[in-house]
Write a protein that holds these residues in place. Sequence first.
Motif, PDB file in Angstrom:
ATOM      1  N   ARG A 139      67.836 -15.377 -63.263  1.00 53.34           N
ATOM      2  CA  ARG A 139      66.925 -15.445 -64.398  1.00 53.34           C
ATOM      3  C   ARG A 139      67.356 -16.516 -65.402  1.00 53.34           C
ATOM      4  NH1 ARG A 139      62.244 -15.343 -65.470  1.00 53.34           N
ATOM      5  NH2 ARG A 139      62.797 -15.134 -67.666  1.00 53.34           N
ATOM      6  N   ALA A 140      68.659 -16.727 -65.536  1.00 49.13           N
ATOM      7  CA  ALA A 140      69.138 -17.786 -66.432  1.00 49.13           C
ATOM      8  C   ALA A 140      68.605 -19.138 -65.977  1.00 49.13           C
ATOM      9  CB  ALA A 140      70.661 -17.785 -66.463  1.00 49.13           C
ATOM     10  N   VAL A 141      68.530 -19.345 -64.665  1.00 49.06           N
ATOM     11  CA  VAL A 141      67.955 -20.586 -64.139  1.00 49.06           C
ATOM     12  C   VAL A 141      66.436 -20.572 -64.301  1.00 49.06           C
ATOM     13  CG1 VAL A 141      67.673 -22.034 -62.094  1.00 49.06           C
ATOM     14  CG2 VAL A 141      69.841 -20.843 -62.479  1.00 49.06           C
ATOM     15  N   ALA A 142      65.803 -19.440 -63.983  1.00 48.60           N
ATOM     16  CA  ALA A 142      64.339 -19.349 -64.014  1.00 48.60           C
ATOM     17  C   ALA A 142      63.773 -19.710 -65.380  1.00 48.60           C
ATOM     18  CB  ALA A 142      63.904 -17.941 -63.612  1.00 48.60           C
ATOM     19  N   ARG A 143      64.472 -19.354 -66.454  1.00 47.17           N
ATOM     20  CA  ARG A 143      63.975 -19.643 -67.806  1.00 47.17           C
ATOM     21  C   ARG A 143      63.842 -21.139 -68.063  1.00 47.17           C
ATOM     22  NH1 ARG A 143      68.005 -15.686 -68.960  1.00 47.17           N
ATOM     23  NH2 ARG A 143      67.047 -13.625 -69.233  1.00 47.17           N
ATOM     24  N   LEU A 144      64.539 -21.947 -67.298  1.00 45.90           N
ATOM     25  CA  LEU A 144      64.538 -23.395 -67.513  1.00 45.90           C
ATOM     26  C   LEU A 144      63.493 -24.124 -66.669  1.00 45.90           C
ATOM     27  CD1 LEU A 144      68.423 -23.896 -67.256  1.00 45.90           C
ATOM     28  CD2 LEU A 144      67.075 -23.554 -69.351  1.00 45.90           C
ATOM     29  N   THR A 145      62.874 -23.429 -65.732  1.00 48.69           N
ATOM     30  CA  THR A 145      62.064 -24.098 -64.718  1.00 48.69           C
ATOM     31  C   THR A 145      60.629 -24.320 -65.159  1.00 48.69           C
ATOM     32  OG1 THR A 145      61.418 -22.012 -63.680  1.00 48.69           O
ATOM     33  CG2 THR A 145      63.469 -23.036 -62.906  1.00 48.69           C
ATOM     34  N   TYR A 146      59.950 -25.269 -64.485  1.00 48.16           N
ATOM     35  CA  TYR A 146      58.533 -25.498 -64.754  1.00 48.16           C
ATOM     36  C   TYR A 146      57.701 -24.319 -64.243  1.00 48.16           C
ATOM     37  CZ  TYR A 146      57.452 -26.620 -59.861  1.00 48.16           C
ATOM     38  OH  TYR A 146      57.259 -26.543 -58.504  1.00 48.16           O
ATOM     39  N   GLN A 147      58.217 -23.604 -63.228  1.00 45.15           N
ATOM     40  CA  GLN A 147      57.490 -22.422 -62.753  1.00 45.15           C
ATOM     41  C   GLN A 147      57.335 -21.396 -63.875  1.00 45.15           C
ATOM     42  OE1 GLN A 147      60.037 -23.823 -61.064  1.00 45.15           O
ATOM     43  NE2 GLN A 147      59.687 -23.784 -58.847  1.00 45.15           N
ATOM     44  N   GLU A 148      58.352 -21.288 -64.727  1.00 46.27           N
ATOM     45  CA  GLU A 148      58.286 -20.355 -65.858  1.00 46.27           C
ATOM     46  C   GLU A 148      57.454 -20.927 -66.989  1.00 46.27           C
ATOM     47  OE1 GLU A 148      60.737 -17.215 -68.387  1.00 46.27           O
ATOM     48  OE2 GLU A 148      60.351 -17.348 -66.261  1.00 46.27           O
ATOM     49  N   ARG A 149      57.661 -22.182 -67.314  1.00 39.04           N
ATOM     50  CA  ARG A 149      57.012 -22.778 -68.481  1.00 39.04           C
ATOM     51  C   ARG A 149      55.532 -23.050 -68.265  1.00 39.04           C
ATOM     52  NH1 ARG A 149      58.307 -27.466 -69.048  1.00 39.04           N
ATOM     53  NH2 ARG A 149      59.755 -27.842 -67.314  1.00 39.04           N
ATOM     54  N   LEU A 150      55.169 -23.478 -67.055  1.00 35.55           N
ATOM     55  CA  LEU A 150      53.805 -23.942 -66.821  1.00 35.55           C
ATOM     56  C   LEU A 150      52.970 -23.022 -65.934  1.00 35.55           C
ATOM     57  CD1 LEU A 150      54.550 -27.736 -66.186  1.00 35.55           C
ATOM     58  CD2 LEU A 150      53.918 -26.616 -68.333  1.00 35.55           C
ATOM     59  N   LEU A 151      53.608 -22.344 -64.982  1.00 37.05           N
ATOM     60  CA  LEU A 151      52.851 -21.608 -63.972  1.00 37.05           C
ATOM     61  C   LEU A 151      52.960 -20.100 -64.086  1.00 37.05           C
ATOM     62  CD1 LEU A 151      53.762 -23.801 -60.852  1.00 37.05           C
ATOM     63  CD2 LEU A 151      51.813 -24.047 -62.418  1.00 37.05           C
ATOM     64  N   GLY A 152      53.968 -19.594 -64.778  1.00 33.64           N
ATOM     65  CA  GLY A 152      54.165 -18.155 -64.858  1.00 33.64           C
ATOM     66  C   GLY A 152      54.515 -17.534 -63.522  1.00 33.64           C
ATOM     67  N   SER A 153      55.170 -18.314 -62.639  1.00 39.16           N
ATOM     68  CA  SER A 153      55.463 -17.830 -61.284  1.00 39.16           C
ATOM     69  C   SER A 153      56.952 -17.813 -60.973  1.00 39.16           C
ATOM     70  CB  SER A 153      54.745 -18.713 -60.249  1.00 39.16           C
ATOM     71  OG  SER A 153      55.204 -20.061 -60.331  1.00 39.16           O
ATOM     72  N   ALA A 154      57.781 -17.850 -62.007  1.00 36.18           N
ATOM     73  CA  ALA A 154      59.222 -17.797 -61.784  1.00 36.18           C
ATOM     74  C   ALA A 154      59.652 -16.368 -61.472  1.00 36.18           C
ATOM     75  CB  ALA A 154      59.967 -18.320 -63.016  1.00 36.18           C
ATOM     76  N   LEU A 155      60.918 -16.214 -61.117  1.00 35.90           N
ATOM     77  CA  LEU A 155      61.473 -14.891 -60.859  1.00 35.90           C
ATOM     78  C   LEU A 155      61.177 -13.966 -62.042  1.00 35.90           C
ATOM     79  CD1 LEU A 155      63.489 -13.554 -58.671  1.00 35.90           C
ATOM     80  CD2 LEU A 155      65.207 -13.871 -60.464  1.00 35.90           C
ATOM     81  N   PRO A 156      60.624 -12.752 -61.810  1.00 30.71           N
ATOM     82  CA  PRO A 156      60.260 -11.869 -62.926  1.00 30.71           C
ATOM     83  C   PRO A 156      61.444 -11.513 -63.818  1.00 30.71           C
ATOM     84  CG  PRO A 156      59.211 -11.138 -60.902  1.00 30.71           C
ATOM     85  CD  PRO A 156      60.183 -12.220 -60.508  1.00 30.71           C
ATOM     86  N   GLU A 157      61.150 -11.307 -65.083  1.00 29.85           N
ATOM     87  CA  GLU A 157      62.174 -10.938 -66.060  1.00 29.85           C
ATOM     88  C   GLU A 157      62.774  -9.574 -65.742  1.00 29.85           C
ATOM     89  OE1 GLU A 157      64.628 -11.559 -69.172  1.00 29.85           O
ATOM     90  OE2 GLU A 157      62.908 -12.918 -69.005  1.00 29.85           O
ATOM     91  N   ASN A 158      61.920  -8.648 -65.340  1.00 31.56           N
ATOM     92  CA  ASN A 158      62.352  -7.286 -65.034  1.00 31.56           C
ATOM     93  C   ASN A 158      62.753  -7.189 -63.569  1.00 31.56           C
ATOM     94  OD1 ASN A 158      62.682  -4.535 -64.628  1.00 31.56           O
ATOM     95  ND2 ASN A 158      60.954  -3.982 -65.928  1.00 31.56           N
ATOM     96  N   ALA A 159      63.978  -6.780 -63.296  1.00 35.06           N
ATOM     97  CA  ALA A 159      64.468  -6.704 -61.918  1.00 35.06           C
ATOM     98  C   ALA A 159      63.843  -5.577 -61.119  1.00 35.06           C
ATOM     99  CB  ALA A 159      65.993  -6.546 -61.924  1.00 35.06           C
ATOM    100  N   ALA A 160      63.025  -4.734 -61.765  1.00 33.37           N
ATOM    101  CA  ALA A 160      62.430  -3.594 -61.068  1.00 33.37           C
ATOM    102  C   ALA A 160      61.534  -4.025 -59.916  1.00 33.37           C
ATOM    103  CB  ALA A 160      61.639  -2.733 -62.051  1.00 33.37           C
ATOM    104  N   PHE A 161      61.027  -5.259 -59.924  1.00 32.66           N
ATOM    105  CA  PHE A 161      60.128  -5.718 -58.869  1.00 32.66           C
ATOM    106  C   PHE A 161      60.790  -5.660 -57.492  1.00 32.66           C
ATOM    107  CE2 PHE A 161      62.610  -9.527 -59.277  1.00 32.66           C
ATOM    108  CZ  PHE A 161      62.528 -10.163 -58.053  1.00 32.66           C
ATOM    109  N   GLN A 162      62.121  -5.718 -57.440  1.00 35.85           N
ATOM    110  CA  GLN A 162      62.794  -5.777 -56.152  1.00 35.85           C
ATOM    111  C   GLN A 162      63.351  -4.428 -55.693  1.00 35.85           C
ATOM    112  OE1 GLN A 162      65.812  -8.757 -56.670  1.00 35.85           O
ATOM    113  NE2 GLN A 162      67.035  -7.559 -58.085  1.00 35.85           N
ATOM    114  N   HIS A 163      63.203  -3.376 -56.498  1.00 34.52           N
ATOM    115  CA  HIS A 163      63.751  -2.077 -56.147  1.00 34.52           C
ATOM    116  C   HIS A 163      63.069  -1.520 -54.899  1.00 34.52           C
ATOM    117  CE1 HIS A 163      65.320  -1.200 -60.497  1.00 34.52           C
ATOM    118  NE2 HIS A 163      65.993  -2.155 -59.875  1.00 34.52           N
ATOM    119  N   GLY A 164      63.867  -1.074 -53.951  1.00 33.53           N
ATOM    120  CA  GLY A 164      63.340  -0.484 -52.736  1.00 33.53           C
ATOM    121  C   GLY A 164      62.784  -1.471 -51.746  1.00 33.53           C
TER     122      GLY A 164
END
Length: 294
Positions: A139-164
């Motif tokens: 997430r520290a990397v994701a905050r810097l990426t264009y996917q986060e800034r422009l597309l909203g498609s970076a790794l989610p902030e909440n890690a719950a998406f990967q549970h199970g």
Amino acid sequence: MVHLGRRARGVTLRFQVGARTLATIPRRLRRVALSLDQALAGHVPALPPLADAQGYLVTSVPDGAALDWPGLAFVRQRYDRHYVDLSAGEAAWRAGLSGQARATMRRKARKLAAAGGGALDIRRYRTADDLAAFHPPARAVARLTYQERLLGSALPENAAFQHGREARAWLLFLHGAPVAYLWCGADGDTLRYDYVGHDPAHHALSPGSVLMEAALVDLFADRFARFDFTEGEGQHKRTLASGAVACRDLILLPPTLANRAAVGAVGGFDAAMRAAKGWAERPMLRALARRVRR
């Protein structure tokens, strides 16, 4: 498995010239996403109830497959859905790459290793505990990426998406700091290219490309039969893939007067842009455009 969006998503019909959007017409659409297996098999999905949506966005419909839809169908984009046949083995995959691609991969890996002191620092994550440890530095990397800034498609902030969920993830470190990440979720015997990004400050070192090659090498010894680059085009996808299936994303709308007008306007605009592009490619007009730019 067909993946269904639980809620309607805001999608826009765009009047677009290249990467520039001049105007949009918003619609709330329910997403229906075909898996790679279904696209390869020429599968046609059954559409769920619309509920609160104004239509559907159906992704990765294979060319030649026709949907039974009585309303309006609008092609949002066409692309080849690329994948790597992991069951063929690493040697066969590398042999299928161009000589230039193989040389470029070696050069990038050497350059990044040299910048890191002589060796690549790539770390692998696959268990639930591993993935929990992966999330904060990624997430520290994701905050810097264009996917986060422009597309909203970076790794989610909440890690719950990967549970199970069964997943594989990788991080590339440079001088002890994370600079690129890759998170891939399992879909049966296929692994999907879900979240990827790198620190733009290190773009010249191609960390994303180096990490992608390392991940694929790992996967040839894993349980998966295919690596799915998912929807959309990209030079890196074309370069690394060993196969592809021609697909299109469709927007399906009820045949209301407003929808007919919207689809007609966007379709007419796109046709005009294609015609203008064709005219602009003619030698005489190309030369004129160069003189105007000067």
